[in-house]
Design a protein around this motif. Structure first.
Motif, short mmCIF file in Angstrom:
data_model
loop_
_atom_site.label_atom_id
_atom_site.label_comp_id
_atom_site.label_asym_id
_atom_site.label_seq_id
_atom_site.Cartn_x
_atom_site.Cartn_y
_atom_site.Cartn_z
N GLY A 48 -28.49 62.89 -91.64
CA GLY A 48 -29.06 62.61 -92.96
C GLY A 48 -28.80 63.75 -93.92
N PRO A 49 -29.00 63.52 -95.23
CA PRO A 49 -28.76 64.55 -96.25
C PRO A 49 -29.55 65.83 -96.02
CG PRO A 49 -29.05 62.40 -97.28
CD PRO A 49 -29.39 62.23 -95.83
N LYS A 50 -30.81 65.71 -95.58
CA LYS A 50 -31.62 66.90 -95.34
C LYS A 50 -31.09 67.69 -94.15
CE LYS A 50 -35.95 65.13 -97.30
NZ LYS A 50 -37.36 64.74 -97.00
N PHE A 51 -30.70 66.98 -93.09
CA PHE A 51 -30.17 67.67 -91.91
C PHE A 51 -28.88 68.40 -92.27
CE2 PHE A 51 -27.81 67.96 -87.90
CZ PHE A 51 -28.77 68.53 -87.08
N LEU A 52 -28.02 67.75 -93.04
CA LEU A 52 -26.78 68.40 -93.47
C LEU A 52 -27.09 69.66 -94.28
CD1 LEU A 52 -24.65 65.32 -94.64
CD2 LEU A 52 -24.19 66.76 -92.64
N ALA A 53 -27.99 69.53 -95.25
CA ALA A 53 -28.25 70.63 -96.18
C ALA A 53 -28.98 71.80 -95.54
CB ALA A 53 -29.05 70.11 -97.37
N PHE A 54 -29.94 71.50 -94.64
CA PHE A 54 -30.82 72.55 -94.14
C PHE A 54 -30.51 73.03 -92.72
CE2 PHE A 54 -33.56 70.22 -97.26
CZ PHE A 54 -33.54 71.22 -98.23
N LYS A 55 -29.71 72.27 -91.96
CA LYS A 55 -29.43 72.66 -90.58
C LYS A 55 -27.95 72.92 -90.30
CE LYS A 55 -32.20 72.86 -87.76
NZ LYS A 55 -33.04 71.96 -86.97
N LEU A 56 -27.07 72.28 -91.06
CA LEU A 56 -25.64 72.44 -90.82
C LEU A 56 -24.93 73.25 -91.90
CD1 LEU A 56 -24.53 68.89 -89.54
CD2 LEU A 56 -25.38 70.83 -88.22
N TYR A 57 -25.23 72.97 -93.15
CA TYR A 57 -24.48 73.53 -94.28
C TYR A 57 -25.31 74.49 -95.13
CZ TYR A 57 -20.68 70.07 -93.70
OH TYR A 57 -19.62 69.32 -93.24
N GLN A 58 -26.34 75.11 -94.56
CA GLN A 58 -27.27 75.87 -95.40
C GLN A 58 -26.64 77.08 -96.08
OE1 GLN A 58 -27.29 76.32 -92.10
NE2 GLN A 58 -27.90 78.41 -91.61
N LEU A 59 -25.52 77.58 -95.54
CA LEU A 59 -24.83 78.71 -96.16
C LEU A 59 -23.47 78.31 -96.75
CD1 LEU A 59 -25.59 81.49 -93.51
CD2 LEU A 59 -26.76 81.07 -95.67
N SER A 60 -23.18 77.02 -96.72
CA SER A 60 -21.92 76.51 -97.27
C SER A 60 -22.10 76.18 -98.75
CB SER A 60 -21.48 75.27 -96.49
OG SER A 60 -21.29 75.56 -95.12
N SER A 61 -20.99 75.97 -99.42
CA SER A 61 -21.05 75.68 -100.86
C SER A 61 -21.57 74.28 -101.12
CB SER A 61 -19.66 75.84 -101.48
OG SER A 61 -18.82 74.76 -101.09
N SER A 62 -22.07 74.07 -102.33
CA SER A 62 -22.56 72.74 -102.70
C SER A 62 -21.41 71.73 -102.71
CB SER A 62 -23.22 72.80 -104.08
OG SER A 62 -22.32 73.29 -105.06
N LYS A 63 -20.19 72.19 -102.98
CA LYS A 63 -19.03 71.29 -102.97
C LYS A 63 -18.74 70.81 -101.55
CE LYS A 63 -16.68 73.17 -107.05
NZ LYS A 63 -15.46 73.86 -107.55
N ASP A 64 -18.81 71.72 -100.59
CA ASP A 64 -18.56 71.32 -99.20
C ASP A 64 -19.66 70.41 -98.68
OD1 ASP A 64 -16.11 72.61 -98.90
OD2 ASP A 64 -17.05 74.50 -98.38
N ARG A 104 -34.31 71.24 -75.98
CA ARG A 104 -34.74 72.37 -76.79
C ARG A 104 -34.83 72.04 -78.28
NH1 ARG A 104 -33.19 77.88 -75.25
NH2 ARG A 104 -33.41 78.12 -73.00
N THR A 105 -34.38 70.84 -78.65
CA THR A 105 -34.44 70.42 -80.06
C THR A 105 -35.55 69.40 -80.22
OG1 THR A 105 -32.02 70.74 -80.22
CG2 THR A 105 -33.12 69.53 -82.01
N PRO A 106 -36.68 69.76 -80.78
CA PRO A 106 -37.78 68.80 -80.94
C PRO A 106 -37.37 67.68 -81.89
CG PRO A 106 -38.22 70.79 -82.21
CD PRO A 106 -37.00 71.08 -81.38
N PRO A 107 -37.97 66.51 -81.76
CA PRO A 107 -37.60 65.38 -82.62
C PRO A 107 -37.60 65.73 -84.10
CG PRO A 107 -39.08 64.65 -80.89
CD PRO A 107 -39.01 66.14 -80.78
N GLU A 108 -38.59 66.54 -84.54
CA GLU A 108 -38.65 66.88 -85.96
C GLU A 108 -37.49 67.79 -86.37
OE1 GLU A 108 -41.60 69.60 -83.74
OE2 GLU A 108 -40.99 67.49 -83.71
N GLY A 109 -36.83 68.42 -85.38
CA GLY A 109 -35.71 69.29 -85.70
C GLY A 109 -34.49 68.55 -86.20
N TRP A 110 -34.46 67.25 -85.93
CA TRP A 110 -33.33 66.43 -86.41
C TRP A 110 -33.53 65.95 -87.84
CZ3 TRP A 110 -28.94 66.25 -83.69
CH2 TRP A 110 -28.99 66.56 -82.33
N LEU A 111 -34.69 66.26 -88.41
CA LEU A 111 -35.00 65.89 -89.81
C LEU A 111 -34.74 64.41 -90.04
CD1 LEU A 111 -33.69 69.10 -91.63
CD2 LEU A 111 -36.01 68.59 -90.87
N ASP A 112 -33.84 64.10 -90.98
CA ASP A 112 -33.61 62.70 -91.36
C ASP A 112 -32.38 62.09 -90.69
OD1 ASP A 112 -31.94 64.37 -92.78
OD2 ASP A 112 -32.11 63.29 -94.67
#
Length: 257
Positions: free
Chosen positions: A149-165, A122-130
């Protein structure tokens, strides 16, 4: 007093529970956040961890060390749900309740890799970003490793977390594996072990990785005792909504211990 054992997800370590651990301890509970093999401060390298059982060994050793009669409340995040399932199957008499925090939740009727296969499908290859994947083509024990990758962290895992985290994660994550090849060969988890323990699922409604829809799909395939929800929690709920996670865990502790 409840003995909480906190289990992290892929590429992370015990460090990701740093906001939750002191709150639970201040409420009078014992809390152990573990590093699985090749994770956090565990000195092994992922290339040396050939099986899912090897990866889970630190949790298994902790469960083996519990005094007779002592029970724990297991909490697993993300892929850590699989580590919970293995521990539940081996030590059902040592676990009061297992808490799946937006976590993978296998069942006992299919192969252990069934839920993971469905998630990947259910996760297309592009869904994994970098995210970087690397395949070891060992004919005996093939393995695919990954590093978010940094983009995957920022946009898929930590999108509502603080910049410090997010910055902390960028510095501390390590290569990991979903052990898909090994899990596809393992025996199914048992209803007598894994299926016999109280299971609580905490749904994180803004998770962009294990989506709310997929979380409910796993819940429907298991004998979940209770479902809790956290609004506006991204995948890293223990960081984006730590107070809400702690409230859920303290409520669970009061009900099931």
């Amino acid at each position: 007093m409840v003995n909480f054992v906190l289990v992290h997800g892929s590429c992370h370590g015990a460090w990701c529970w740093y906001k939750v651990k002191p709150v639970l301890e201040s409420a009078g509970h014992r809390v152990t956040a573990i590093d699985l093999a090749a994770s956090g401060m565990n000195m092994a390298k992922i290339e040396e961890v050939h099986t899912f059982s090897d990866y889970t060994k630190p949790l298994i050793e902790l469960m083996e060390s519990l005094p007779p009669g002592e029970k724990v409340t297991l909490v697993g995040h993300s892929f850590g749900g699989y580590n919970l399932a293995l521990a539940m199957d081996k030590f059902p008499h040592k676990i009061s309740v297992a808490v799946f925090l937006t976590a993978h939740m296998p069942d006992w009727t299919h192969s252990p890799s069934y839920v993971l296969d469905e998630f990947i499908e259910r996760t297309p290859p592009e869904g994994w970003l970098d995210t970087h994947f690397s395949s070891d083509l060992d004919p005996v024990m093939p393995q695919t490793t990954m590093l978010f990758g940094p983009k995957f962290l920022a946009f898929k895992l930590y999108q509502l977390s603080s910049s410090k985290d997010l910055a902390l994660a960028e510095m501390l994550i390590r290569p990991g594996s979903l052990f898909k090849e090994d899990l596809s060969k393992c025996m199914s988890f048992s209803e007598e072990g894994y299926g016999s323990i109280n299971q609580v699922y905490i749904v994180c409604k803004k998770d962009l990785t294990i989506t709310e829809d997929f979380q409910h799909r796993m819940i429907e395939n298991n004998s979940v005792k209770e479902v809790m929800e956290i609004e506006d929690a991204d995948h890293m709920a223990m960081l984006s909504k730590p107070n809400e996670v702690c409230c859920c865990l303290l409520d669970i502790a009061n009900k099931y211990n």
